[in-house]
Design a protein around this motif. Structure first.
Motif, PDB file in Angstrom:
ATOM      1  N   THR A  40       0.851  -1.179   0.000  1.00 24.90           N
ATOM      2  CA  THR A  40       0.000   0.000   0.000  1.00 24.90           C
ATOM      3  C   THR A  40       0.886   1.227   0.000  1.00 24.90           C
ATOM      4  O   THR A  40       2.097   1.132   0.103  1.00 24.90           O
ATOM      5  N   THR A  41       0.283   2.383  -0.117  1.00 24.37           N
ATOM      6  CA  THR A  41       1.047   3.629  -0.057  1.00 24.37           C
ATOM      7  C   THR A  41       0.770   4.377   1.243  1.00 24.37           C
ATOM      8  O   THR A  41       1.227   5.493   1.415  1.00 24.37           O
ATOM      9  N   THR A  42       0.002   3.764   2.140  1.00 20.82           N
ATOM     10  CA  THR A  42      -0.374   4.432   3.390  1.00 20.82           C
ATOM     11  C   THR A  42       0.331   3.797   4.584  1.00 20.82           C
ATOM     12  O   THR A  42       0.260   2.586   4.800  1.00 20.82           O
ATOM     13  N   LEU A  43       1.001   4.624   5.357  1.00 25.05           N
ATOM     14  CA  LEU A  43       1.638   4.197   6.598  1.00 25.05           C
ATOM     15  C   LEU A  43       0.727   4.591   7.752  1.00 25.05           C
ATOM     16  O   LEU A  43       0.453   5.778   7.955  1.00 25.05           O
ATOM     17  N   VAL A  44       0.239   3.602   8.481  1.00 25.50           N
ATOM     18  CA  VAL A  44      -0.670   3.854   9.604  1.00 25.50           C
ATOM     19  C   VAL A  44       0.135   3.923  10.894  1.00 25.50           C
ATOM     20  O   VAL A  44       0.811   2.963  11.269  1.00 25.50           O
TER      21      VAL A  44
END
Length: 443
Positions: A40-44
């Protein structure tokens, strides 16, 4: 983070080559590429009640933080600058946590070699001169590698301060990559249009646009558990950068501000001067035998040192372990107060092994003097461990620093932040890039 003359073309090409690769580092003592995993391109970033120790080890607190899997890739700028590195990929993972005070990051990537010996000083018996290793691969006229690079393993993160840089929303780190843009050279008469395949730097497109830039130098600053905190601005705008083709330097260490305008063409802005800090060049010029030609030699050494890649600035002070080189002979013999070093007997001070991939003798000298970062440049605490198969880097920064100059990204509102990530592998300039990433805080 370099640019073609056609920025749009390069951005599209690079985004294409970095998509679809997966990585996850699942062991504390080993960095490996998994056989599966979601990308993914999202870091949570998840909230934690237990702050991790910033020591490079992976504590149990990190188990609750999901991994962002991505693969920075070295782009094809089309001008030969990244020759020898084009298309290389550096699979990596990134995790994040936060508490009421700090945001924490844990980065892991595979790397077959620990590269911390940067531009090492060695003696060349053929020329009877001291020289430094190249910081990236060298090639002959036929394109064959003549010497491997002796650059540094490092990484960088770029952040859009207050969403001030509009292009960052779609181009991330490419939004400030203006190298190789054409320009008009007014230093000659008549002025000529230049395509510019040469040098340059990052800068933004407007006076109010700023980018926060974090540099993780795994050879130097990490010695003091620090990550270098810098920023980028517009370097004077088109009135300057349009004339020098992208060589206007918009990269500055935190704490510097514009003081005026240079009296010299192309009249770029002048900045306050930073105090001596961080890595300082271990280099000086002396005359052969005191009266001959000027040559470059190391400045400070540890007379009995083995396999050391930096000299501490504190060791150069009175009573310290380091000694200053005060003379060099036509045969390469170095002298200092109390002794001398003859590099002609054996290979302790010379290149060893294979001519291309070989190393340097155990007593060769480091290229830099290490000192701590100061003030606003020292906002980020970090630690790194090389596992034998890759790097584990752990670092933290206040959600909101004391910055009053708009040089740091403010994360205290827990709003989404877009960023880019880059990895250097044994090179000074050539690096893999992953743009268009987003940090989101899980409330």
């Amino acid at each position: 983070m370099k640019f073609l003359q056609s920025r749009k073309f390069w951005v599209v090409a690079t985004l294409t080559c970095v998509m679809g690769y997966l990585v996850s580092c699942t062991k504390k003592d080993q960095v490996i590429i998994p056989t599966s995993g979601a990308s993914t391109t999202t870091l949570v970033s998840v909230k934690t009640s237990t702050a991790p120790n910033i020591d490079g080890s992976i504590e149990s607190a990190w188990n609750s933080a999901p991994k962002l899997n991505f693969t920075p890739a070295v782009p094809y700028p089309g001008n030969g600058l990244f020759t020898g590195y084009n298309g290389q990929q550096y699979p990596a993972t990134l995790r994040s946590m936060y508490d009421d005070k700090y945001v924490y990051f844990l980065a892991e990537w595979a790397d077959a070699d620990k590269s911390v010996f940067v531009a090492t000083w060695y003696f060349d018996p053929a020329t009877q001169l001291w020289a430094q290793e190249p910081t990236s691969k060298k090639f002959d006229s036929n394109g064959n590698v003549t010497r491997d690079g002796f650059g540094e393993d490092k990484f960088a993160m770029l952040w859009n301060i207050d969403n001030s840089t509009p292009l960052f929303l779609t181009q991330t780190c490419y939004a400030s990559c203006h190298i190789f843009t054409p320009y008009t050279n007014y230093s000659v008469n008549p002025a000529v249009q230049v395509s510019n395949a040469g040098e340059g730097n990052h800068y933004t497109n407007g006076a109010s646009e700023k980018i926060d830039m974090w540099w993780g130098h795994l050879s130097r600053d990490i010695v003091f558990k620090q990550i270098d905190d810098d920023y980028q601005d517009w370097a004077g705008g088109p009135g300057v950068t349009g004339l020098v083709g992208g060589s206007g330097n918009g990269r500055h260490v935190d704490g510097l501000v514009v003081t005026g305008t240079s009296a010299n063409f192309p009249y770029a802005p002048t900045y306050t001067v930073a105090p001596a800090q961080g890595a300082l060049n271990n280099k000086q010029t002396l005359k052969l035998d005191g009266t001959g030609s000027k040559v470059s030699v190391p400045m400070w050494i540890l007379p009995n040192g083995d396999n050391y890649y930096y000299v501490l600035a504190t060791d150069t002070l009175a009573g310290g372990k380091a000694v200053k080189i005060t003379g060099v002979s036509s045969t390469g013999v170095l002298t200092y107060n109390g002794g001398s070093i003859d590099p002609n007997s054996g290979t302790d001070y010379q290149r060893t092994g294979d001519a291309v991939l070989g190393g340097d003798g155990p007593k060769c000298f480091p290229s830099y003097i290490a000192s701590p970062l100061l003030g606003a440049r020292a906002d980020i605490t970090g630690a790194a461990i090389y596992t034998g198969t890759g790097w584990i880097v752990e670092y933290k920064r206040l959600l909101k620093t004391s910055d009053g100059l708009k040089q740091d990204v403010d994360m205290s509102g827990l709003k989404d932040q877009q960023f880019g990530f880059a990895i250097w592998n044994k090179s000074n300039n050539q690096h893999g890039i992953q743009p268009n990433l987003t940090l989101t805080f899980k409330k």
